[in-house]
Motif scaffolding. Structure first.
Motif, short mmCIF file in Angstrom:
data_model
loop_
_atom_site.label_atom_id
_atom_site.label_comp_id
_atom_site.label_asym_id
_atom_site.label_seq_id
_atom_site.Cartn_x
_atom_site.Cartn_y
_atom_site.Cartn_z
N PRO A 1 -49.12 -79.72 13.85
CA PRO A 1 -50.22 -80.24 15.01
C PRO A 1 -51.52 -80.83 14.50
CG PRO A 1 -50.35 -78.03 14.13
CD PRO A 1 -49.15 -78.55 13.27
N SER A 2 -52.21 -81.34 15.33
CA SER A 2 -53.53 -81.98 15.25
C SER A 2 -54.57 -81.34 15.95
CB SER A 2 -53.28 -83.54 15.71
OG SER A 2 -52.30 -84.12 14.91
N PRO A 3 -55.05 -80.22 15.20
CA PRO A 3 -56.22 -79.46 15.84
C PRO A 3 -57.32 -80.28 15.85
CG PRO A 3 -55.94 -78.61 13.60
CD PRO A 3 -54.94 -79.64 13.90
N SER A 4 -58.22 -80.01 17.01
CA SER A 4 -59.51 -80.53 17.13
C SER A 4 -60.54 -80.04 16.25
CB SER A 4 -60.12 -80.20 18.74
OG SER A 4 -60.08 -78.70 18.80
N SER A 5 -61.31 -81.02 15.81
CA SER A 5 -62.43 -80.57 15.08
C SER A 5 -63.34 -79.19 15.12
CB SER A 5 -63.40 -81.82 14.57
OG SER A 5 -64.25 -81.31 13.66
N SER A 6 -63.11 -78.03 14.48
CA SER A 6 -63.91 -77.34 14.66
C SER A 6 -64.05 -76.13 13.35
CB SER A 6 -63.27 -76.27 15.71
OG SER A 6 -61.88 -75.86 15.15
N PRO A 7 -64.97 -75.44 13.37
CA PRO A 7 -64.90 -74.49 11.98
C PRO A 7 -63.69 -73.90 11.80
CG PRO A 7 -66.87 -73.85 13.69
CD PRO A 7 -65.71 -74.67 14.31
N GLY A 8 -63.42 -74.02 10.49
CA GLY A 8 -62.17 -73.51 9.78
C GLY A 8 -60.79 -74.16 10.11
N SER A 9 -60.97 -75.37 10.87
CA SER A 9 -59.60 -75.86 11.32
C SER A 9 -59.00 -76.99 10.04
CB SER A 9 -59.84 -77.00 12.55
OG SER A 9 -60.65 -77.90 12.30
N ARG A 10 -57.63 -76.86 10.02
CA ARG A 10 -57.11 -77.56 8.99
C ARG A 10 -56.03 -78.62 9.61
NH1 ARG A 10 -56.89 -72.36 6.31
NH2 ARG A 10 -54.81 -72.02 6.91
N SER A 11 -55.89 -79.47 8.81
CA SER A 11 -54.65 -80.35 9.22
C SER A 11 -53.48 -80.02 8.53
CB SER A 11 -55.05 -81.80 8.96
OG SER A 11 -56.05 -82.50 10.01
N PRO A 12 -52.48 -79.27 9.04
CA PRO A 12 -51.50 -78.80 8.19
C PRO A 12 -50.53 -79.78 7.56
CG PRO A 12 -51.46 -77.64 10.43
CD PRO A 12 -52.44 -78.82 10.38
N SER A 13 -50.04 -79.66 6.49
CA SER A 13 -49.21 -80.64 5.77
C SER A 13 -47.71 -80.13 5.75
CB SER A 13 -49.49 -80.56 4.35
OG SER A 13 -49.24 -79.19 3.63
N PRO A 14 -46.67 -81.08 6.00
CA PRO A 14 -45.57 -80.69 6.18
C PRO A 14 -45.15 -79.58 5.20
CG PRO A 14 -45.72 -83.04 6.23
CD PRO A 14 -47.13 -82.54 5.82
N SER A 15 -44.17 -78.85 5.57
CA SER A 15 -43.85 -77.54 4.74
C SER A 15 -42.49 -77.91 4.12
CB SER A 15 -43.30 -76.47 5.72
OG SER A 15 -42.35 -76.92 6.47
N SER A 16 -42.52 -77.25 2.94
CA SER A 16 -41.34 -77.71 1.92
C SER A 16 -40.06 -77.08 2.79
CB SER A 16 -41.36 -77.08 0.69
OG SER A 16 -41.41 -75.66 0.87
N SER A 17 -38.82 -77.30 2.20
CA SER A 17 -37.69 -76.85 2.76
C SER A 17 -37.49 -75.48 2.20
CB SER A 17 -36.41 -77.65 1.99
OG SER A 17 -36.51 -78.84 2.31
N PRO A 18 -36.41 -74.56 2.85
CA PRO A 18 -36.58 -73.05 2.49
C PRO A 18 -35.73 -73.14 1.26
CG PRO A 18 -35.31 -73.62 4.69
CD PRO A 18 -35.79 -74.92 4.05
N THR A 19 -36.28 -72.05 0.35
CA THR A 19 -35.90 -71.96 -0.93
C THR A 19 -34.58 -71.00 -1.09
OG1 THR A 19 -37.27 -69.72 -1.19
CG2 THR A 19 -38.38 -72.17 -1.79
N SER A 20 -34.05 -71.06 -2.44
CA SER A 20 -32.90 -70.35 -2.51
C SER A 20 -32.98 -68.83 -2.19
CB SER A 20 -32.17 -70.78 -3.63
OG SER A 20 -32.94 -70.34 -4.88
N SER A 21 -34.11 -68.42 -2.43
CA SER A 21 -34.40 -66.88 -2.23
C SER A 21 -34.48 -66.33 -0.90
CB SER A 21 -35.97 -66.61 -3.16
OG SER A 21 -37.16 -67.43 -2.32
N GLN A 22 -34.47 -67.20 -0.03
CA GLN A 22 -34.55 -66.99 1.44
C GLN A 22 -33.08 -66.28 2.04
OE1 GLN A 22 -36.31 -70.51 3.00
NE2 GLN A 22 -38.19 -69.63 2.87
#
Length: 335
Positions: free
Chosen positions: A295-316
């Motif tokens: 997502p692209s949150p609006s600028s506000s205290p504590g907001s972060r621009s999430p980075s793409p997550s990694s793929s599921p690991t073998s432990s899942q």
């Protein structure tokens, strides 16, 4: 079918959603998500009032709205278990074996009811819940205060002060109901907020039911009392809220403006990183091949621009196959 919009006009914050999630779900109990466009209103200028609280220990149904389109429910699991008095008769203990891969489930076959009683795993993953950092906001409580994931200031795992043997108001821990009174200028411009307490599974698990559940040390996983009230002139969808009294004080700082607290005015993208293969449809939406789930949150205290997550690991956990799940449903519900 997912849709979420958020606007502020005057003293009212208006949330419009279909109550269908933006991530996969699995029907483990006999119920399932139902699409219904619904308007839910909360105070845009929340008031903190310890003399006019709302007890949620016997409150069924919606007590807030999450950004993923799910409802927030209290730990109360319904009349079969009675007024919730602790972990042993909470929804997590009684119904946790029906929470799906994203940590939620439905409770009806005739009306919208998809909801979460524990930290919403897939939503937290999409919003980049990160060890060592404060959890992202995951939605709004009925009293207008924000609801966060399980991590507090500096990434501290939040528990009640009673569980830790610490002092509320001095130490970084919640009150017995899951609320935290403090000004956190790097997080938001509120003076009070709620946390969803407990461990979360990273949001990439394919396990149905949810691979693991928060244990009793994290009770309550969602709030059992609201400290906000319904201000005069505001039409609050949470009819269980008390009307603000003379003891009510502003629940926000001098830097607060309602419009700047809107993070996802038009909702979130589909959560394409979640394990759609283990969802009810068993397939990943075609739109995920051309879109980002960040997502692209609006600028506000504590907001972060999430980075793409990694793929599921073998432990899942790979979770139950459809055949195994059908056998489980038959044994538990006679389906």
């Amino acid at each position: 079918d997912y849709s979420y919009t958020e606007t502020v006009s005057g003293d009212t914050r208006t949330l419009v959603t279909t109550f269908c999630p933006n991530h996969p779900y699995k029907n483990i109990n006999p119920n399932y998500p139902i699409k219904t466009s619904t308007t839910y209103t909360v105070p845009a200028y929340p008031k903190y009032d310890t003399s006019n609280t709302a007890d949620l220990t016997s409150q069924g149904g919606i007590v807030g709205v999450l950004f993923n389109g799910a409802m927030l429910f209290s730990p109360y699991g319904g009349p079969n278990y009675g007024s919730v008095t602790g972990y042993s008769n909470s929804a997590t203990a009684a119904e946790g074996d029906t929470f799906d891969l994203c940590g939620c489930h439905a409770s009806s076959t005739t009306s919208s009811s998809y909801h979460c009683h524990v930290p919403p795993d897939c939503l937290l993953q999409q919003l980049n819940n990160t060890a060592g950092s404060h959890s992202p906001q995951v939605g709004w409580a009925a009293d207008g205060f924000p609801v966060y994931g399980p991590l507090g200031p500096n990434g501290i795992q939040m528990f009640t002060c009673t569980t830790l043997g610490q002092t509320y108001g001095t130490d970084v821990c919640t009150n017995d109901e899951g609320g935290y009174l403090a000004e956190l200028s790097s997080v938001d411009n509120f003076k009070f907020r709620y946390y969803t307490l407990g461990t979360e599974n990273g949001g990439l698990s394919c396990s149905n039911p949810r691979g693991s559940l928060p244990n009793s040390s994290f009770y309550p996983n969602t709030p059992t009392m609201y400290y906000g009230c319904c201000p005069s002139g505001v039409s609050c969808s949470g009819s269980f809220l008390s009307t603000c009294g003379s003891s009510a004080v502003d629940g926000y700082t001098a830097s607060y403006t309602p419009s700047s607290s809107i993070k996802y005015a038009s909702g979130l993208p589909l959560n394409c990183d979640a394990c759609w293969a283990s969802g009810e449809s068993g397939t990943t939406p075609s739109s995920c091949s051309t879109s980002s789930s960040s997502p692209s949150p609006s600028s506000s205290p504590g907001s972060r621009s999430p980075s793409p997550s990694s793929s599921p690991t073998s432990s899942q956990s790979p979770g139950l196959s459809d055949t195994e799940l059908e056998a489980y449903q038959t044994s538990k519900y006679g389906m």
